[in-house]
Scaffold this motif. Structure first.
Motif, PDB file in Angstrom:
ATOM      1  N   ASN A  12       0.691  -1.106  -0.031  1.00 19.44           N
ATOM      2  CA  ASN A  12       0.094  -0.037   0.075  1.00 19.44           C
ATOM      3  C   ASN A  12       1.061   1.093   0.098  1.00 19.44           C
ATOM      4  O   ASN A  12       1.470   1.662   0.883  1.00 19.44           O
ATOM      5  N   LYS A  14       0.152   4.041  -0.395  1.00 20.91           N
ATOM      6  CA  LYS A  14      -0.561   5.364   0.503  1.00 20.91           C
ATOM      7  C   LYS A  14      -0.349   6.558  -0.549  1.00 20.91           C
ATOM      8  O   LYS A  14      -0.134   6.574  -1.792  1.00 20.91           O
ATOM      9  N   HIS A 100      -9.412   1.228   4.584  1.00 22.29           N
ATOM     10  CA  HIS A 100      -8.346   1.432   5.279  1.00 22.29           C
ATOM     11  C   HIS A 100      -8.677   2.234   6.588  1.00 22.29           C
ATOM     12  O   HIS A 100      -9.396   3.306   6.382  1.00 22.29           O
ATOM     13  N   GLU A 170      -5.435  -4.870  10.538  1.00 23.32           N
ATOM     14  CA  GLU A 170      -4.510  -3.936  10.672  1.00 23.32           C
ATOM     15  C   GLU A 170      -4.831  -3.233  12.020  1.00 23.32           C
ATOM     16  O   GLU A 170      -5.557  -2.233  12.072  1.00 23.32           O
ATOM     17  N   ILE A 175       0.206   0.876  12.794  1.00 22.52           N
ATOM     18  CA  ILE A 175       0.232   1.242  11.361  1.00 22.52           C
ATOM     19  C   ILE A 175       1.159   2.457  11.561  1.00 22.52           C
ATOM     20  O   ILE A 175       1.166   3.230  12.047  1.00 22.52           O
ATOM     21  N   GLY A 176       2.351   2.340  10.712  1.00 23.06           N
ATOM     22  CA  GLY A 176       3.462   3.169  10.493  1.00 23.06           C
ATOM     23  C   GLY A 176       3.956   3.599  12.028  1.00 23.06           C
ATOM     24  O   GLY A 176       4.679   4.553  12.216  1.00 23.06           O
ATOM     25  N   SER A 214       3.262  -2.337  10.443  1.00 21.47           N
ATOM     26  CA  SER A 214       4.704  -2.349  10.380  1.00 21.47           C
ATOM     27  C   SER A 214       5.478  -3.609  10.266  1.00 21.47           C
ATOM     28  O   SER A 214       6.486  -3.967  10.864  1.00 21.47           O
ATOM     29  N   GLY A 235       2.745  -1.250   4.359  1.00 28.11           N
ATOM     30  CA  GLY A 235       2.664   0.369   3.808  1.00 28.11           C
ATOM     31  C   GLY A 235       4.041   0.587   3.681  1.00 28.11           C
ATOM     32  O   GLY A 235       4.726   0.358   2.644  1.00 28.11           O
ATOM     33  N   GLY A 236       4.813   1.327   4.729  1.00 24.86           N
ATOM     34  CA  GLY A 236       6.028   2.080   4.539  1.00 24.86           C
ATOM     35  C   GLY A 236       7.039   1.173   3.769  1.00 24.86           C
ATOM     36  O   GLY A 236       7.816   1.655   2.849  1.00 24.86           O
TER      37      GLY A 236
HETATM   38  P1  PGA Z   1       2.849   0.203   7.714  1.00 24.97           P
HETATM   39  O1  PGA Z   1       1.295   0.511   7.081  1.00 24.97           O
HETATM   40  O2  PGA Z   1       3.106  -1.010   7.086  1.00 24.97           O
HETATM   41  O3  PGA Z   1       3.554   1.338   7.198  1.00 24.97           O
HETATM   42  O4  PGA Z   1       2.529   0.064   9.172  1.00 24.97           O
HETATM   43  C1  PGA Z   1       0.403  -0.403   6.734  1.00 24.97           C
HETATM   44  C2  PGA Z   1      -1.099  -0.201   6.153  1.00 24.97           C
HETATM   45  O5  PGA Z   1      -1.448   0.910   6.380  1.00 24.97           O
HETATM   46  O6  PGA Z   1      -1.541  -0.893   5.301  1.00 24.97           O
END
Ligand code: PGA
Length: 251
Positions: A12, A14, A100, A170, A175-176, A214, A235-236
């Motif tokens: 993702n 983003k 999301h 998630e 997340i992040g 993460s 994500g990242g």
């Molecule tokens: P992250 O994001 O891997 O940066 O934590 C995951 C997501 O929001 O799908």
């Protein structure tokens, strides 16, 4: 242990990526996918809407799939700034992320809206990746499993079948942030999700349940082999081809 469901590793991106960097990233991931020749796992990248068509063109033939990050519930009409599932399909997408947590919080998306978007995805011939997850306050309040159950019952449309549904768990607080649940917490959440899905559809055993929050190369092997985890929503770490491919290799 042999897996019964084919893992899916979804990136993702983003709101990240301008044309030249995004195409370079997509091509690097596609090259890794072609080289690995995986038949036992699937990889997907979800660029910003402006880049779906270009990325789909750049990775064509590699086996790497392309998805959207959101869609409107309607196929067309007076919805300035929105894009439909049909438009994503037309641009070369096979999947779309719906619900999301960033859209649930930034844009006020409710379970009912998420469900309508998942139905829109089907109408267009896309597979929805329905996202659910608890906040830190909900986890600390011991409400995680109840929250997941409410979100699932509200967001997963009637008539779901395993072949046209992916669910991503998630935890919002993961997340992040670099924080992740324990393996036991992931396994408990996924077991509960599959049990709730069992009451909503006849082939819940076949639905792929992704973990997200993460995930990176160094923790993927542990997180993705927890019970009932069929891949990751990343994500990242999906913004770096080597890191994303390392996650895919770890499944
Ligand atoms: P992250 O994001 O891997 O940066 O934590 C995951 C997501 O929001 O799908």
């Amino acid at each position: 242990m042999a897996r019964t469901r084919r893992p899916l590793i979804a990136g993702n991106w983003k709101m990240n990526g301008l044309t030249s960097d995004a195409l370079a990233l997509a091509k690097d991931v596609a090259a890794g996918v072609s080289q690995a020749g995986w038949t036992d796992r699937e990889l997907l990248v979800c660029p910003p809407a402006t880049l779906v068509m270009a990325v789909a063109g750049a990775v064509k033939g590699s086996g790497l799939m392309v998805g959207g990050q959101n869609c409107h519930a309607k196929a067309s009409g007076a919805h300035t700034g929105d894009i439909s599932a049909e438009m994503l399909k037309d641009a070369g997408a096979s999947h779309v992320i719906v619900g999301h947590s960033e859209r649930r919080s930034d844009c006020g998306e409710t379970d009912a809206i998420v469900r309508a978007k998942a139905e829109a995805a089907w109408r267009a011939g896309l597979t929805p990746i329905v996202c659910i997850g608890e906040t830190l306050a909900e986890r600390e309040g011991g409400k995680t499993l109840a929250v997941l159950e409410t979100q699932l019952k509200g967001s997963v449309p009637a008539g779901s079948a395993a072949a046209k549904l992916v669910v991503a768990y998630e935890p919002v607080w993961a997340i992040g942030t670099g924080k992740t649940p324990t393996i036991a917490e992931v396994a408990a959440a996924h077991a509960h999700i599959r049990k709730v899905l069992g009451g909503l559809m006849s082939d819940a055993e076949g639905v792929r349940l992704l973990y997200g929050g993460s995930v990176k190369g160094s923790n993927a092997a542990e997180l993705l082999t927890a019970g009932d985890v069929d891949g990751a929503l990343v994500g990242g770490a999906s913004l770096n081809a080597a890191e994303f491919l390392a996650i895919a290799k770890a499944v």
